[in-house]
Design an enzyme around this catalytic site. Structure first.
Site, mmCIF file in Angstrom:
data_model
loop_
_atom_site.group_PDB
_atom_site.id
_atom_site.type_symbol
_atom_site.label_atom_id
_atom_site.label_comp_id
_atom_site.label_asym_id
_atom_site.label_seq_id
_atom_site.Cartn_x
_atom_site.Cartn_y
_atom_site.Cartn_z
ATOM 1 C CE LYS A 76 -3.852 1.972 2.722
ATOM 2 N NZ LYS A 76 -4.777 1.725 3.851
ATOM 3 C CB SER A 151 -8.042 3.763 2.954
ATOM 4 O OG SER A 151 -7.218 3.076 3.892
ATOM 5 C CB SER A 175 -8.496 0.694 5.596
ATOM 6 O OG SER A 175 -9.256 1.870 5.545
HETATM 7 N N1 GLN Z 1 -13.355 4.378 6.603
HETATM 8 C C1 GLN Z 1 -12.580 4.732 7.743
HETATM 9 C C2 GLN Z 1 -12.123 6.162 7.630
HETATM 10 O O1 GLN Z 1 -12.359 6.744 6.643
HETATM 11 C C3 GLN Z 1 -11.425 3.804 7.946
HETATM 12 C C4 GLN Z 1 -10.259 4.077 7.079
HETATM 13 C C5 GLN Z 1 -9.066 3.229 7.443
HETATM 14 O O2 GLN Z 1 -9.190 2.194 8.105
HETATM 15 N N2 GLN Z 1 -7.900 3.687 7.035
HETATM 16 O O3 GLN Z 1 -11.544 6.708 8.503
#
Ligand code: GLN
Length: 483
Positions: A76, A151, A175
């Site tokens: 990532k 994400s 995410s």
């Molecule tokens: N959807 C969550 C957020 O926007 C989690 C994102 C994540 O785990 N990086 O914060």
């Protein structure tokens, strides 16, 4: 060759059926051919990949072995990679070449992995759809009109489309698990402190945790083995021995106590997903598990608490991107204030700006007690609920998400609608617990995930339960058409 799992690749390499170089060339060609449909990569690292593959082949020829020696993966794009762009999905870091490797990257490289590239992601890991990336949205290989989740949407789409067997990802509020659910993968968020955060660009430091995304629990075990462990460079890393995860995959589920929280099945959950979760419960019962209804009474407060704490930490973490030291700098600044304002205004996208504003507000002198402190108290209550539940059960099971992957753009005008989709995943981050999502079936041709949560440092238990389930089901073997 692209259908092989990490475990199969390790066997194939050990049996000299193919070399890491051959496999790497096949996958690089596949990425070049198919990724334009998906947009799952931000950077490809062909030269590095071929160099690492050749080096792994030499190490094997010299008698070395290891499940990750010669295994192609991707990172990532928030794991720092020395000399390679590390963008975090943001224009702010489009020109940033990291001066060092994240611990996860260096440990996996030492184990012999081959880095094919850096995967697309929501900007600074903020999102649930991979639509906030400055490099454009990622498409779900199961239906190109739908989001892959976020994400870590790039890692998920690439693995689901068989562009590579596994990838690293991070999970601040879901995410890893949510994109795993949306793309028919297995993904594990480890216990907070299990995997080093050194060199992982911070979103919300008390919630962020790196982990593996792969097609099977067995592959997650293999990849986690290369990622987990104590790191003196990360002050929140925990010095706990790392078990042999692959060796722990043969445990019987006889008598395993599975807790199913009654709050999970309220309004908002797609009834078709509820049915699939019931089917997975029946499957685990056949394997000897015992089901018990439990309660997590403070779950309803978790989303508001998370969406105060995460932006608060983000507003602090992202203050370093000021146009002075690294990252985007505006042209011809008039003075220092203008430099800060325009560099940040140009470098950050709308979702990131929204979160910085919310976070700075929640931390401001007049509102700190009302928002941030209150949210921290809720966080403790959420953790206490889990501690009570784990006195009675070994695992907690439920849906990973209330709905399957939505259409691209469907939630763009209403950020709160997207935040609500995180209802089942964020509690594990607030409590610091490990969680896994695995394939449990399909709704309208779109994958559905079942989530398992366990007590601290019981990643092995999660992986074993998922592996036993996968030995008896075939959801995880389904491949999206066209890939
Ligand atoms: N959807 C969550 C957020 O926007 C989690 C994102 C994540 O785990 N990086 O914060």
């Amino acid at each position: 060759m692209h259908q092989l799992t990490l475990a199969e690749i390790a066997r194939g390499l050990a049996d000299k059926k193919f070399s890491s170089e051959e496999l790497t060339k096949v996958l690089l060609a596949r990425i070049t051919q198919l990724d334009p449909q998906l947009n799952s990569f931000i950077s490809l690292t062909e030269e590095l990949a071929l160099e690492q593959a050749k080096a792994a082949d030499v190490r094997r020829a010299n008698g070395e072995s290891g499940a990750l020696l010669g295994a192609p993966i991707a990172h990532k794009d928030l794991f720092c990679t020395q000399g390679i762009r590390t963008s975090c999905g943001s224009k702010m870091l489009d020109n940033f070449k990291a001066p060092y490797d994240a611990t996860v990257v260096s440990e996996l490289a030492a184990a012999g992995t081959v880095t094919l590239g850096k995967t697309n992601m929501d900007e600074f890991a903020m999102g649930s759809a991979n639509e906030s990336s400055w490099y454009g949205a990622v498409k779900n290989p199961w239906n190109l009109e739908h989001v892959p989740g976020g994400s870590s949407g790039g890692s998920a789409a690439a693995v689901a489309a068989r562009l590579l067997p596994a990838a690293t990802a991070t999970d601040t509020g879901g995410s890893i698990r949510q994109p795993a659910a949306f793309t028919n993968l297995t993904g594990l968020k480890p216990t907070y402190g299990r995997v080093s955060r050194w060199g992982m660009i911070a979103y919300a430091s008390s919630l962020d945790q790196g982990g593996p995304l792969a097609r099977t629990a067995e592959d997650c075990a293999i990849l986690l083995q290369g990622m987990a462990g104590f790191d003196p460079n990360d002050s929140t890393s925990i010095d706990e021995p790392v078990p042999d995860y692959a060796a722990g995959l043969n445990g019987s589920l006889q008598g395993l106590r599975i807790g199913v929280p009654k709050e999970y099945f309220g309004a908002g959950l797609d009834p078709r997903i509820a049915d699939l979760i019931q089917n997975s419960i029946k499957e685990l019962q056949k394997l000897g598990a015992v089901i018990k209804e439990i309660s997590l009474p403070n779950m309803q407060h978790a989303i508001p608490a998370y969406y105060v704490i995460a932006p608060a930490e983000a507003s602090s973490n992202l203050s370093r991107f000021d146009g002075v030291r690294f990252g985007h700098r505006c042209a011809d600044p008039k003075n220092l204030e203008d430099l800060y304002k325009r560099s940040r205004g140009e470098g950050f996208g709308p979702e990131v700006q929204r979160r910085i504003m919310v976070g700075a507000y929640a931390l401001s002198a007049g509102y700190y007690d009302a928002y941030y402190l209150k949210a921290q108290k809720i966080r403790r209550l959420v953790k206490n609920d889990f501690m009570t539940a784990f006195n009675e059960v070994d695992i907690i099971l439920g849906p990973t998400t209330p709905n399957p992957a939505w259409k691209l753009g469907a939630k763009n005008s209403d950020p709160v609608a997207a935040y609500l989709e995180d209802v089942y995943t964020i509690t594990a981050n607030l409590a610091g617990l490990p969680g896994l999502s695995m394939p449990a079936g399909f709704v309208d041709g779109l994958p559905v995930g079942v989530q398992l949560l366990a007590p601290y440092f019981q990643e092995g238990r999660l992986l074993n339960v998922a592996h036993q389930y996968q030995l008896n089901t075939d959801w995880h073997t389904r491949t999206p058409t066209g890939f």
